[in-house]
Design an enzyme around this catalytic site. Sequence first.
Site, PDB file in Angstrom:
ATOM      1  N   HIS A 122     -79.070 107.883 -20.352  1.00 40.95           N
ATOM      2  CA  HIS A 122     -78.125 108.619 -21.208  1.00 40.95           C
ATOM      3  C   HIS A 122     -78.586 110.043 -21.525  1.00 40.95           C
ATOM      4  CE1 HIS A 122     -75.707 105.094 -21.726  1.00 40.95           C
ATOM      5  NE2 HIS A 122     -76.640 104.420 -22.364  1.00 40.95           N
ATOM      6  N   ASP A 159     -76.571  99.111 -15.444  1.00 40.97           N
ATOM      7  CA  ASP A 159     -76.548  98.957 -16.902  1.00 40.97           C
ATOM      8  C   ASP A 159     -75.092  98.878 -17.357  1.00 40.97           C
ATOM      9  OD1 ASP A 159     -78.567  99.722 -19.462  1.00 40.97           O
ATOM     10  OD2 ASP A 159     -76.461 100.258 -19.798  1.00 40.97           O
ATOM     11  N   HIS A 161     -73.675 100.171 -19.835  1.00 44.32           N
ATOM     12  CA  HIS A 161     -73.162 101.450 -20.329  1.00 44.32           C
ATOM     13  C   HIS A 161     -73.139 102.484 -19.196  1.00 44.32           C
ATOM     14  CE1 HIS A 161     -74.992  99.444 -23.903  1.00 44.32           C
ATOM     15  NE2 HIS A 161     -73.862  99.836 -24.455  1.00 44.32           N
ATOM     16  N   ASP A 243     -78.036  94.744 -19.973  1.00 38.63           N
ATOM     17  CA  ASP A 243     -77.136  94.510 -21.100  1.00 38.63           C
ATOM     18  C   ASP A 243     -75.722  94.113 -20.666  1.00 38.63           C
ATOM     19  OD1 ASP A 243     -76.957  97.066 -20.090  1.00 38.63           O
ATOM     20  OD2 ASP A 243     -77.293  98.083 -22.006  1.00 38.63           O
TER      21      ASP A 243
HETATM   22 ZN   LIG Z   1     -76.998 100.009 -21.713  1.00 37.43          ZN
END
Ligand SMILES: [Zn+2]
Length: 308
Positions: A122, A159, A161, A243
């Site tokens: 991120h 992931d 996200h 996740d």
């Molecule tokens: Zn994540």
Amino acid sequence: MTTALITHADCLNHVTPEGHPERVARLEHILHALEPLDVERVTAPMAAEDDILRVHPASYLSDLRKASPAEGWSQIDGDTFMSPGSLDAAFRAAGAVVRGVDMVLGGEVQNAFAAVRPPGHHAETDTAMGFCLFGNAALAAKHALDHHGLSRVAVVDFDVHHGNGTQDLLWDEPRALLITSQQMPLWPGSGRPDEDGAHGQILNVPLAPGSGRAEMEAAYEGQAFPRLRAFKPELIIISAGFDAHQDDPLASLNWATEDFAWITAELCKLASELCAGRIVSTLEGGYDLNALAAATRAHVEELTKAPA
Ligand SMILES: [Zn+2]
């Protein structure tokens, strides 16, 4: 040929406030789960400043140094904190992935897993975000391209996200294919298919909340794997977040532990077909401690069984 497991105790000194999901116990659980595996254990070096500066400006590095607290925490984003040990942990995390690239490209090991935190996908060019300080996967890709002289590196981010940081850092890099799958809608909100990079070299694959193995297989076999084959990478870097697991508290995909084994095995087969099995994987998210440990173990076990 073997699998390198690269980590450093400094990554346990990045301490987040009570109740924060990206916590020290994550890495402790992972390292415990990986103890029985037959891997080459490697101590992560600090990344060189040059490695960081391939993707982040010097002003960002100096801002982080100024923000580094002598005690307690500094908050540098809505959910990103630094403790006194965080900067060293971030340099070890970045250094681990770079070392993985050096070992794999040098023929010392077939593949590598960096068990590190803080995570990286991120972190944007000059913005820490979402628990991340340095763009570990992106800077490792740049290291492979600029330092080792590769022509094509692929980054695969599973992931849950969106890897907005990796996308930002590699947006204008025609030598890097980024494939990132993410639950949508979900924080940080980016990752639509029309976000395809300055050279059309980014593939965003949204996955609907509640979707599981069937949708994941369809997305990867239908979109991701053909793009990888067409691109012919010389190295595959994996942003391995766990996740998307059905037990994860931060998202709502329904991947089971064995689904992480499946995607890892498929990527290992592709790497064998395309680039002599060369894979460097790095830890991103995963917030249910037991699911994280089990899925990470499944991932690294597949790496140890990968065909050359
Ligand atoms: Zn994540």
